[in-house]
Design an enzyme around this catalytic site. Structure first.
Site, mmCIF file in Angstrom:
data_model
loop_
_atom_site.group_PDB
_atom_site.id
_atom_site.type_symbol
_atom_site.label_atom_id
_atom_site.label_comp_id
_atom_site.label_asym_id
_atom_site.label_seq_id
_atom_site.Cartn_x
_atom_site.Cartn_y
_atom_site.Cartn_z
ATOM 1 N N HIS A 304 -7.156 -10.282 -2.016
ATOM 2 C CA HIS A 304 -7.164 -8.972 -2.661
ATOM 3 C C HIS A 304 -7.922 -9.100 -3.975
ATOM 4 C CE1 HIS A 304 -5.952 -5.182 -4.418
ATOM 5 N NE2 HIS A 304 -5.337 -4.854 -3.297
ATOM 6 N N ASP A 344 -0.830 -6.303 3.526
ATOM 7 C CA ASP A 344 -1.069 -5.828 4.895
ATOM 8 C C ASP A 344 -0.593 -6.857 5.915
ATOM 9 O OD1 ASP A 344 -2.340 -3.505 3.946
ATOM 10 O OD2 ASP A 344 -4.245 -4.547 3.766
#
Length: 397
Positions: A304, A344
């Site tokens: 990320h 996720d």
């Protein structure tokens, strides 16, 4: 006598900072005073300061682009400098904070309703103490007809049927918007669960629909908390744009739901599911990863941009799950590439560990994020300003 310099991850001294930026120390200090460059005291010498390497690099990039407004705007909208002021969420030093409180720590005990009260700045008042929201009789008929659609599509269709949700936010006091806000949170949860809205805690609504035990319900609660907000991501920006027009909360949430569905946002959970499916069919995670690399495919669910040292939300949720051989294999294969799991991946891992229906990862994302979307919509309403950027024309003259 040589002075011992203690290294602090992510921070550099004044000499390196000025060299990277190509400025004098007076300019460096001015950046700090204007709040565009973070500084901390040097642990080895309280009379010296260290400067955020991330902020220095962002300023350097900004200087390279020049000072033309259109260039600054283009860089800002691509993981760049802040474009809006907010008091809701902070992402800093690899941690996530909701109004100054660590989100991962809150996930250990707080409910989504408590997070909503915190984010909406309700103080001692509890807008969730009221009865279940009134819904139009059409809710039951429409909900049944939409049963085969995704949670995003069901929620977007059902929200206008929630009492008070379509009233304009324009010139309304924030506290007057709390009741429809509560009704909308409960409505999105009901859309995800396939039930009518109730006054029960959101995590128990979902847990009951998915037939989970107490431990499973607690995992759902924790997931909802860490998903509640993530600063100015694509869906939240969409919500704030709609809210800035004075439109209803239902309209603002519809924009957030639409943005969340995309594969580069919440819809990425479906790509992680496919990744897991490939590993299960193959039985060899390392082989699947290598094949994807050869094809040039994405490796969804990892890394990320805002968390170079790892997504704390993903780490927190994975740490709560029982070990699973396939998941361990995938994590080991990705670790060899230096890649770290994000939220996720953790959501899909949670979905599989609890044997929830397919699509439940996105449902958790949508339900939890509704609280943050509403917080941002309320904050934008208080600003009373229309968000209206300009475009840089590149077409035919």
């Amino acid at each position: 006598m040589l002075r011992l310099v203690m290294a602090v991850a992510g921070y550099i001294d004044a000499d390196e900072a000025t060299a990277r930026l190509g400025v004098k120390r007076t300019t460096l200090y001015a950046y700090v005073s204007r709040g565009v460059l973070r500084a901390i005291a040097d642990p080895a010498d309280s009379h010296r300061s260290l400067y955020s390497s991330v902020d220095v690099d962002a300023l350097t990039k900004r200087k390279r682009h020049g000072r033309k407004p259109e260039r600054v705007a283009a860089a800002t909208l691509d993981w760049g400098l802040p474009v809006l002021s907010s008091r809701i969420t902070l992402i800093e030093h690899g941690r996530l904070f909701y109004r100054g409180q660590d989100a991962v720590e809150l996930a250990g005990h707080a409910s989504l309703e408590e997070i909503a009260r915190l984010m909406w700045d309700c103080g001692a008042e509890d807008p969730f103490a009221g009865p279940a929201p009134a819904v139009d009789q059409a809710w039951i008929r429409l909900a049944a007809a939409l049963g085969n659609l995704s949670v995003i599509e069901r929620a977007a269709a059902l929200l206008p049927l929630v009492y008070g949700s379509t009233a304009l936010t324009w010139q309304r006091e924030t506290r007057r918007l709390w009741p429809p806000a509560v009704a909308l949170v409960r409505a999105v949860a009901a859309a995800a669960a396939g039930t009518r809205p109730t006054s029960a805690p959101v995590h128990t609504v979902l847990a009951d629909a998915w037939k989970l035990d107490k431990g499973g319900a607690d995992l759902v609660r924790a997931a909802l908390v860490v998903l509640a907000d993530h600063e100015l991501n694509a869906s939240t920006f969409a919500v704030r744009i709609v809210a800035s027009t004075g439109a209803s909360l239902a309209s603002a949430l519809a924009a957030g739901l639409a943005a969340l569905s995309g594969p580069l946002h919440g819809g990425s959970t479906s790509l992680v599911e496919i990744f897991f499916d490939e590993v299960e069919r193959s039985g060899d995670a390392a082989k699947v990863v290598e094949e994807r690399l050869w094809r040039g495919d994405r490796l969804p669910g990892f890394d990320h941009p805002l968390y170079p040292e790892g997504d704390p939300r993903g780490s927190a949720l994975l740490g709560m799950l029982p070990l699973a051989a396939r998941r361990v294999d995938v994590l080991a294969a990705m670790d060899r590439l230096g890649k770290l799991p994000n939220v996720d991946f953790a959501l899909v891992a949670l979905r599989r560990a609890l044997r929830l229906p397919r699509g439940a990862a996105l449902s958790l994302f949508a339900v939890g994020r509704t609280v943050g979307w509403i917080a941002h919509a309320l904050e934008q309403c208080e600003e009373g300003k229309l968000i209206r950027p300009r475009a840089r024309y590149r077409g035919q003259e």
